[in-house]
Scaffold this active site. Sequence first.
Site, PDB file in Angstrom:
ATOM      1  N   TYR A  16      -2.367 -17.604   0.429  1.00  0.00           N
ATOM      2  CA  TYR A  16      -3.058 -17.008  -0.717  1.00  0.00           C
ATOM      3  C   TYR A  16      -3.131 -18.001  -1.879  1.00  0.00           C
ATOM      4  O   TYR A  16      -2.578 -17.766  -2.953  1.00  0.00           O
ATOM      5  CB  TYR A  16      -2.390 -15.682  -1.116  1.00  0.00           C
ATOM      6  CG  TYR A  16      -2.727 -14.583  -0.123  1.00  0.00           C
ATOM      7  CD1 TYR A  16      -3.899 -13.835  -0.275  1.00  0.00           C
ATOM      8  CD2 TYR A  16      -1.922 -14.336   0.983  1.00  0.00           C
ATOM      9  CE1 TYR A  16      -4.249 -12.854   0.639  1.00  0.00           C
ATOM     10  CE2 TYR A  16      -2.263 -13.365   1.911  1.00  0.00           C
ATOM     11  CZ  TYR A  16      -3.429 -12.628   1.734  1.00  0.00           C
ATOM     12  OH  TYR A  16      -3.775 -11.657   2.647  1.00  0.00           O
ATOM     13  N   TYR A 144       0.802  -3.247   3.954  1.00  0.00           N
ATOM     14  CA  TYR A 144       0.401  -4.609   4.346  1.00  0.00           C
ATOM     15  C   TYR A 144       0.738  -4.797   5.822  1.00  0.00           C
ATOM     16  O   TYR A 144       1.875  -4.558   6.239  1.00  0.00           O
ATOM     17  CB  TYR A 144       1.123  -5.679   3.505  1.00  0.00           C
ATOM     18  CG  TYR A 144       0.748  -7.064   3.970  1.00  0.00           C
ATOM     19  CD1 TYR A 144      -0.480  -7.626   3.622  1.00  0.00           C
ATOM     20  CD2 TYR A 144       1.580  -7.790   4.821  1.00  0.00           C
ATOM     21  CE1 TYR A 144      -0.861  -8.877   4.087  1.00  0.00           C
ATOM     22  CE2 TYR A 144       1.213  -9.046   5.292  1.00  0.00           C
ATOM     23  CZ  TYR A 144      -0.014  -9.576   4.927  1.00  0.00           C
ATOM     24  OH  TYR A 144      -0.399 -10.808   5.397  1.00  0.00           O
ATOM     25  N   ASP A 245       5.185  -0.481  11.982  1.00  0.00           N
ATOM     26  CA  ASP A 245       5.163  -1.927  11.764  1.00  0.00           C
ATOM     27  C   ASP A 245       6.501  -2.309  11.127  1.00  0.00           C
ATOM     28  O   ASP A 245       6.701  -2.131   9.917  1.00  0.00           O
ATOM     29  CB  ASP A 245       3.979  -2.279  10.863  1.00  0.00           C
ATOM     30  CG  ASP A 245       3.921  -3.772  10.536  1.00  0.00           C
ATOM     31  OD1 ASP A 245       4.892  -4.491  10.852  1.00  0.00           O
ATOM     32  OD2 ASP A 245       2.905  -4.205   9.954  1.00  0.00           O
ATOM     33  N   LYS A 274       8.701 -11.707  12.103  1.00  0.00           N
ATOM     34  CA  LYS A 274       9.504 -12.311  11.020  1.00  0.00           C
ATOM     35  C   LYS A 274      10.926 -12.704  11.434  1.00  0.00           C
ATOM     36  O   LYS A 274      11.132 -13.812  11.889  1.00  0.00           O
ATOM     37  CB  LYS A 274       9.462 -11.403   9.789  1.00  0.00           C
ATOM     38  CG  LYS A 274       8.074 -11.451   9.131  1.00  0.00           C
ATOM     39  CD  LYS A 274       8.061 -10.966   7.702  1.00  0.00           C
ATOM     40  CE  LYS A 274       6.807 -11.387   6.975  1.00  0.00           C
ATOM     41  NZ  LYS A 274       5.800 -10.356   6.793  1.00  0.00           N
TER      42      LYS A 274
HETATM   43  C1  LIG Z   1       4.436 -10.285   7.259  1.00  0.00           C
HETATM   44  C2  LIG Z   1       3.959  -9.008   7.808  1.00  0.00           C
HETATM   45  C3  LIG Z   1       2.926  -8.951   8.756  1.00  0.00           C
HETATM   46  C4  LIG Z   1       2.167 -10.192   9.206  1.00  0.00           C
HETATM   47  O1  LIG Z   1       2.973 -11.091   9.871  1.00  0.00           O
HETATM   48  P1  LIG Z   1       2.477 -12.640  10.023  1.00  0.00           P
HETATM   49  O2  LIG Z   1       3.523 -13.244  10.890  1.00  0.00           O
HETATM   50  O3  LIG Z   1       2.450 -13.197   8.634  1.00  0.00           O
HETATM   51  O4  LIG Z   1       1.140 -12.602  10.651  1.00  0.00           O
HETATM   52  C5  LIG Z   1       2.575  -7.719   9.262  1.00  0.00           C
HETATM   53  N1  LIG Z   1       3.203  -6.594   8.875  1.00  0.00           N
HETATM   54  C6  LIG Z   1       4.205  -6.604   7.969  1.00  0.00           C
HETATM   55  C7  LIG Z   1       4.873  -5.329   7.602  1.00  0.00           C
HETATM   56  C8  LIG Z   1       4.615  -7.804   7.395  1.00  0.00           C
HETATM   57  O5  LIG Z   1       5.590  -7.806   6.482  1.00  0.00           O
END
Ligand SMILES: *Cc1c(COP(=O)(O)O)cnc(C)c1O
Length: 424
Positions: A16, A144, A245, A274
């Site tokens: 970004y 997100y 997620d 992550k």
């Molecule tokens: C960081 C994140 C993503 C995206 O992961 P990337 O490895 O950056 O593509 C998706 N969902 C959540 C909740 C996140 O924190």
Amino acid sequence: MQQLIALDNAHVWHPYSAIGADLPIFPVISANGVYLKLTDGRELIDGMSSWWSAIHGYNHPLMNAALQAQIEKMSHVMFGGLTHEPAVTLATRLIELTPAPLQTVFFSDSGSVAVEVAMKMAIQYWHAKGHPAKQRFLTLRNGYHGDTFGAMSVCDPVTGMHSLFSDVLTQQYFVDAPTCRFGEMSGDDEIAPLKQQLMQHGANIAAIILEPIVQATGGMNFYAADYLRRVRALCDEFGLLLICDEIATGFARTGKMFACEHAAISPDIICVGKALTGGYLTLAATLTTVEISAMISNGEPGLFMHGPTFMANPLACSAALASLKLLTESDWSSNISRIESGLKGGLAPCRELASVADVRVLGGIGVVELMQPVDMKTIQPLFVEQGVWVRPFGKLVYLMPPYLISDHDLAALTAAVVKVVESS
Ligand SMILES: *Cc1c(COP(=O)(O)O)cnc(C)c1O
């Protein structure tokens, strides 16, 4: 060094970012434990775990050894028609750690792709089951889920700039994020808009997708477990899938191994990423139930339509196995409680400041919400001068340090936040 910074500024995109924006940027030469070492020799206490990922800190001897051993065997092989022990063992470990109904694992290279995979699984499941109209998703505002087009379509429409991409983004269904806080109960009125959307559009909806308990990048909102329980109940009532997620929340960050455990619910599909490899390499996974895997595999077209080149990269799988071993063999639950107390005590003085709207802590996440958005150009160097690495966004100054941070470093980290927030 000035040359490196000048070249970076002229040619290299950052997350970004704008080329030539001339915002402060800090070259790192190495990292060890919870410390990032800058090229000018300064050492910073890491408050970000490199965006939730480096839970065991940097340059960890056991992580390094696991990767070195794997490099000697193979760094990568294709996953079409071939398999290997690191992938299969990791899949087994993830199945053990996640809620019981999740029994099959799809590996991918990043969180965004894990979300794309989850969305495609949901659509293919309904297609195979004879409900091809179910291609849309319902989600919460302030969410997100990543930066690829499918993931973007379920990010917050305002911060995700949906109007900018309107011709290429699928229109999804949104409801306001819950306002009931973690630890509170959630009323019938809070869930009513979601139920309303399901009654109106349920026939087109494949799944609800959300970040359980903690809406991370979209606002650091810690919401009631009761709300999540009600979402699960509505998915069952309307016969929809629930995608959790857990890319930010997974692997103990919120005090439970997975945040959905706070609500004692199980999703139909979970995304992890992550912290999966302890921040060493990029890897993500999407897990689902036998019912969904079987429906996709036995229905038309008889295949799940996704297959990344670097699927289940052996080095990344080995890093993940080593990271999970370190985590599960530690007393992670008491350790996260320790960090939670340190964050609560250390950030408490921020509550007294006129510039602060709210201070909240959950597990290994501490958030100071300001009245006004920060000015990155001035605030970023202030943190570095205090000897800490903290990367705020908007009105949020937040911490999620590596799990091995000492009480002493944690106190220094929170004291630096208090000082910078006070002075800015
Ligand atoms: C960081 C994140 C993503 C995206 O992961 P990337 O490895 O950056 O593509 C998706 N969902 C959540 C909740 C996140 O924190």
